[in-house]
Design a protein around this motif. Structure first.
Motif, PDB file in Angstrom:
ATOM      1  N   ALA A 190       6.507   9.547  -0.394  1.00 10.95           N
ATOM      2  CA  ALA A 190       5.414   8.764   0.196  1.00 10.95           C
ATOM      3  C   ALA A 190       5.478   8.991   1.795  1.00 10.95           C
ATOM      4  CB  ALA A 190       6.240   7.327   0.068  1.00 10.95           C
ATOM      5  N   LYS A 244       2.835   3.372   2.152  1.00 10.05           N
ATOM      6  CA  LYS A 244       1.382   3.909   1.915  1.00 10.05           C
ATOM      7  C   LYS A 244       0.453   2.678   1.630  1.00 10.05           C
ATOM      8  CE  LYS A 244       0.938   7.222  -1.308  1.00 10.05           C
ATOM      9  NZ  LYS A 244       1.475   7.741  -2.430  1.00 10.05           N
ATOM     10  N   HIS A 301       8.020   6.383  -8.990  1.00  9.52           N
ATOM     11  CA  HIS A 301       6.982   7.517  -9.292  1.00  9.52           C
ATOM     12  C   HIS A 301       7.499   8.408 -10.569  1.00  9.52           C
ATOM     13  CE1 HIS A 301       3.412  10.162  -8.946  1.00  9.52           C
ATOM     14  NE2 HIS A 301       4.177  11.274  -9.208  1.00  9.52           N
ATOM     15  N   LYS A 360       5.893  -1.186 -11.058  1.00 11.79           N
ATOM     16  CA  LYS A 360       6.510  -1.104  -9.874  1.00 11.79           C
ATOM     17  C   LYS A 360       7.790  -0.482  -9.933  1.00 11.79           C
ATOM     18  CE  LYS A 360       3.382  -3.955  -8.370  1.00 11.79           C
ATOM     19  NZ  LYS A 360       2.090  -3.414  -8.054  1.00 11.79           N
ATOM     20  N   GLU A 370       3.290   3.173 -13.185  1.00  4.23           N
ATOM     21  CA  GLU A 370       4.114   2.773 -11.845  1.00  4.23           C
ATOM     22  C   GLU A 370       3.272   1.656 -11.339  1.00  4.23           C
ATOM     23  OE1 GLU A 370       3.354   6.105  -9.411  1.00  4.23           O
ATOM     24  OE2 GLU A 370       4.683   5.574  -7.653  1.00  4.23           O
ATOM     25  N   TYR A 371       2.036   1.459 -11.197  1.00  3.08           N
ATOM     26  CA  TYR A 371       1.289   0.506 -10.583  1.00  3.08           C
ATOM     27  C   TYR A 371       1.548  -0.948 -11.215  1.00  3.08           C
ATOM     28  CZ  TYR A 371      -1.802  -0.385  -6.778  1.00  3.08           C
ATOM     29  OH  TYR A 371      -2.071  -0.556  -5.468  1.00  3.08           O
ATOM     30  N   GLU A 409       6.914   3.434  -1.142  1.00  2.00           N
ATOM     31  CA  GLU A 409       5.525   3.163  -1.149  1.00  2.00           C
ATOM     32  C   GLU A 409       5.092   1.925  -0.337  1.00  2.00           C
ATOM     33  OE1 GLU A 409       3.252   4.642  -3.683  1.00  2.00           O
ATOM     34  OE2 GLU A 409       5.053   5.833  -3.826  1.00  2.00           O
ATOM     35  N   ASN A 460      -2.323   4.214  -0.816  1.00  2.00           N
ATOM     36  CA  ASN A 460      -2.761   3.353  -2.044  1.00  2.00           C
ATOM     37  C   ASN A 460      -3.866   2.520  -1.495  1.00  2.00           C
ATOM     38  OD1 ASN A 460      -0.573   4.757  -3.460  1.00  2.00           O
ATOM     39  ND2 ASN A 460       0.997   3.344  -2.862  1.00  2.00           N
ATOM     40  N   HIS A 470       0.759   6.903 -13.368  1.00  2.00           N
ATOM     41  CA  HIS A 470       0.337   6.001 -12.262  1.00  2.00           C
ATOM     42  C   HIS A 470      -0.008   4.522 -12.767  1.00  2.00           C
ATOM     43  CE1 HIS A 470      -1.109   9.735  -9.588  1.00  2.00           C
ATOM     44  NE2 HIS A 470       0.280   9.184  -9.296  1.00  2.00           N
ATOM     45  N   LYS A 499      -2.858   3.798  -7.203  1.00  2.00           N
ATOM     46  CA  LYS A 499      -2.226   4.644  -6.265  1.00  2.00           C
ATOM     47  C   LYS A 499      -3.166   5.734  -5.720  1.00  2.00           C
ATOM     48  CE  LYS A 499       1.738   6.381  -7.242  1.00  2.00           C
ATOM     49  NZ  LYS A 499       2.644   6.248  -6.026  1.00  2.00           N
ATOM     50  N   ASN A 500      -3.009   6.220  -4.625  1.00  3.20           N
ATOM     51  CA  ASN A 500      -3.322   7.481  -4.321  1.00  3.20           C
ATOM     52  C   ASN A 500      -4.888   7.622  -4.213  1.00  3.20           C
ATOM     53  OD1 ASN A 500      -0.864   8.668  -3.629  1.00  3.20           O
ATOM     54  ND2 ASN A 500      -0.716   9.492  -5.584  1.00  3.20           N
TER      55      ASN A 500
END
Lengths: 350, 350
Positions: free
Chosen positions: B99, B69, B251, B248, B244-245, B66, B138, B241, B143-144
Motif C-alpha cells: 500500500a 490509499k 489483499h 476488508k 477484499e473490498y 490500505e 482506492n 478485489h 480498489k486501485n
C-alpha cells in the motif's frame, strides 16, 4: 476551420480552430468510442445547455474557475466519473475554461490509470492551457503543483464559445495571447498592441489567437516534458503564479503583471532598453490590468511562492525566463537575494 | 544479490534482490541526486528506525496498509512532499509494504507532474506490486481505480525486511507468490505446494520469490500498459478485489480466494479436471485462508464491484482471466448472468 497537428513520433493530435465547429468535430471523435462521458464547466452549461451542448446527457459539472482545482473538487470529479461507470475504453470530453480543462484532463489521466480525452476550451485563456497535455490541480503550496502530462486525443476550439465571455474573462485570457506574441516576435507584439489600443474585443483577436496556437504547438511538440525550450512558455508565469496565489486575481491578470516584471528584470539583466517600460505600464493599465498590485508586493512572500515553481533545481535560486536583446527568451537562475532586490527596485520605479 | 532488468526500448530499471543489500544499493541511486525525500511505512519505521534506516532524517510517514490509499491520506502525502520543498530534480524513495508503494509511487507520479522514485518493498506482498510501474489509490467504487503508470528508477528488495513480518502479512503475501507459480508452470505450483505443506515460512520461499519476480518482469516488460498479456497478472484478482473490498480482508487472502474461484470457473469453462478443487480447498484452508467467506458471497454485490474492474470494456460482461487445459492463462469476457451462476454454483460446491 484551421487545423494544427503535433509532430511527436507517435500519438499525435490535432487542434481544430474555427467558428461553429464544435458538434461536427466532436462527432468525428466520439464515433470511435462505445462510451463517452462529459465534464462540463457549470458556466458553459448554464449558457449553452439549450443550444450547442443540448445533446449532452448527465454531464459531470465542475465549478467555474480555480474552485475546480482543489483536491476535494478534483477527487469528487474522479469519483463522479467512476460513479457513471467509466471504462478504460471510454472517451472523456472536457468542455470549459482553463481550470476545467486542467482538472478534467488530470481526472482523465488518473481515473483507471488513464483514459482518452478531448479538450474543448471555451475561453480565451483556455486556448493556451488546453494544448500541450499539461494537466494539474492546485496545492496549498502553490498553483498546478499536482498533475500529469497526458496528451488529449484532440482539441476543439470553437470560437463561438467566446461570444458569451464576460469582460474580466477576456482580459484574463488576453494575458496568454500577449505572451504568445512576445514569444513570436517584436512585430507580433506591435501588431497586437495596435489592434487592442482601444480595448480588447475577442473578434479582433482571431488572427493573434491562431498565431498564438501555432507558437504554443511549436514549443510543446519540440519539448513535451519541459526539459528545455517548453519552459519559455512560462514567460511571465513564475512571478505571475505567485501574484495569482497571493492576491487571488485571475490567472491572465497575474501573468500580465508577471510579464511586466519580466520586462523590468530583462532590461536590467541585459542593461538595455529592450522594453519601453513606461509605455507598457500605460498600455496594461489602460486595458484594465491591476498594475497597482505591483507596488504592494512583499518580496519575501513572493519568493516563498516562486521557490515552489517546478522549474527550480536549487534552494538558493529561482528559475526565471527572461528576454535578451535579440528578443529571444532564455532560462536563467536568479539568486534569491538578487530577486528580492529586483522586486524592490520595480516597486520603487512604479 | 540477484538483478533483473526490464527490457523496454529505453528508461529501463533494475530490480535488486538479496539479503542486507538495502543501504549499499540505495547509495548507488541517491548519489546521483542533490535532494532525496523518503516516504516510509509507519510499521517499517517503528521496526527499523534504530538500525537499517537510522540515517533517514525527517521521512514522510504513511499509515500501514490500505489506510495509506484513501484520497485524504494520499493528498496529505503529496502536500508533505511539497512542504519539504521537493523539486523535479529530487528523488523519492518509497519504503514499505504494497500500500505504501502504491500510494508513494502515485505521489511521486503526480507531484510536480512527476519526479523520479525508487521502490523499496519490505513485505512479501510488495515484491509483486513494487515491480511494473503501476501505482494507485482506492476509490469509494473499488480498489486501485485512481492511479498512474510511472516506472520506478529502481527496485531494491532486501529480504532481511521480511524477518519481522507478522504471520498474517506473510499469508497475504503468499497469495501473489502462489499466483506467480500458477503463471509459471504446473511444476512450479507442485514444488511450491510441497515446500509449504507444513506452513509458510518466508525463508523457505526465496527461490519461489525470485522465480515470481522473473515471471512478473516478463509480463510487465512485454506489455507495460496492460493492453494484452499483462492482464494475466490479474489472475485471481477480479473476484479477489471484490472480496477484499466487501470483506476488508488482506489483499493476498482475497487473491487466494479469487484464485480458487478462477480454478472453479476454469474447470467449468474447459470442462476439464485441470484443477483438483478439493485438494486446493484443503490446502488453502490448512494454510489459514478464510475459505468460508466463499460460502457467503452475494453474487450481485460481487458483480457490482467486478464491473468497476479496469479491464472491462462492456456493461454486460466481466473481463476475467482463466486457465486452459495447457495450463496457460487467457482473457475472456464472461456474461454477467453467467458470472452470477458460477458464483452460486461455487458456493453450493463448498
Amino acid at each position: 476551420m484551421k487545423e494544427f497537428k503535433t509532430t511527436y513520433p507517435d500519438e499525435n493530435y490535432t487542434v481544430h480552430v474555427g467558428h461553429g465547429i464544435f458538434n461536427e468535430t466532436l462527432q468525428y471523435y466520439t464515433s470511435g468510442y462505445d462510451d463517452v462521458l462529459y465534464i462540463v464547466d457549470e458556466n458553459v452549461h448554464a449558457h449553452f445547455k439549450h443550444t450547442v451542448i443540448k445533446h449532452i446527457k448527465a454531464p459531470v459539472l465542475t465549478r467555474s474557475g480555480e474552485a475546480a482545482k482543489t483536491a476535494e473538487a478534483f477527487m469528487q470529479l474522479v469519483e463522479s466519473l467512476l460513479e457513471r461507470g467509466i471504462k478504460r475504453s471510454s472517451l472523456v470530453v472536457v468542455i470549459g475554461g482553463g481550470a476545467t480543462g486542467d482538472a478534467g484532463g488530470f481526472a482523465a489521466s488518473v481515473t483507471l490509470r488513464g483514459v482518452d480525452f478531448i479538450q474543448v476550451p471555451t475561453t480565451l485563456l483556455a486556448h493556451d492551457s488546453a494544448i500541450g497535455g499539461k494537466t494539474a490541480i492546485n496545492s496549498s503550496h502553490g498553483k498546478n503543483l499536482i498533475g500529469a502530462f497526458h496528451r488529449p486525443r484532440g482539441v476543439i476550439y470553437d470560437l463561438d464559445f467566446l461570444t458569451t465571455l464576460p469582460e474580466p474573462e477576456i482580459l484574463s485570457g488576453f494575458g496568454e495571447v500577449y505572451k504568445h506574441a512576445l514569444l513570436n516576435s517584436e512585430k507580433a507584439v506591435t501588431v497586437l498592441m495596435d489592434r487592442t489600443a482601444g480595448g480588447i474585443k475577442a473578434e479582433d483577436l482571431e488572427d493573434s489567437i491562431i498565431e498564438g496556437i501555432r507558437t504554443k504547438m511549436y514549443y510543446v511538440s519540440e519539448d513535451e516534458f519541459e526539459s528545455g525550450s517548453r519552459k519559455f512558455l512560462n514567460l511571465g508565469h513564475t512571478l505571475g503564479h505567485a501574484i495569482e496565489y497571493e492576491y487571488k486575481i485571475p490567472h491572465g491578470h497575474a501573468v500580465m503583471l508577471g510579464l511586466y516584471a519580466m520586462m523590468f528584470i530583462s532590461n536590467n539583466e541585459t542593461d538595455s532598453g529592450l522594453f519601453d517600460l513606461e509605455a507598457h505600464q500605460r498600455y496594461f493599465s489602460n486595458l484594465g490590468y491591476p498594475m497597482e498590485i505591483l507596488e504592494t508586493l512583499d518580496p519575501v512572500r513572493m519568493l516563498k511562492y516562486m521557490k515552489h515553481d517546478k522549474k527550480n533545481t536549487s534552494d538558493d535560486t529561482v528559475g526565471f525566463i527572461l528576454m535578451n536583446n535579440d528578443f529571444q527568451p532564455y532560462f536563467t537562475e536568479i539568486g534569491t537575494g538578487k530577486m528580492v532586490k529586483y522586486i524592490r527596485a520595480m516597486k520603487e520605479s512604479l
